[in-house]
Design a protein around this motif. Sequence first.
Motif: not given
Length: 129
Positions: A5-8, A10-11, A58, A61-62, A65
């Motif tokens: 995933k995109k979130e993975n 980004e993390l 967003t 989300k940050y 992280y």
Amino acid sequence: MARFKKENKELLSYLLFEASNEEEYVRQVKEEIDLEFLSMNRSSYYLAKKTIRKVLKTTTKYIRYSGKKETEIELLLYFCKKLKQSKLNYKANRVVFNLYLNQVKRIQKAISDLHEDLQFDYREELEAL
């Protein structure tokens, strides 16, 4: 992990490159919040509300992280400040005002988990809102 995933991704990017310098990470997120608030469509409350929710999503989300309470408080305080400075009468719209109040409650809850000295500093900043 990086291929799902995109979130993975980004993390993973946060953990590899930005975790060592939290101040720079917070500064970059604040810049992104600024850009998103600048692009807000103020022609109607409906469109402004959509943008505000997007910015909050967003920001959250940050915060996830990072996982640090100080970062959470700083970013949420900054979000609330930008909302107040947005030249949008957020108190006139019930949904936007409740969104703001929920973030203030979230900040207060995060502050209560910190050390007493930090609590005092952040509470002063919260009262200045």
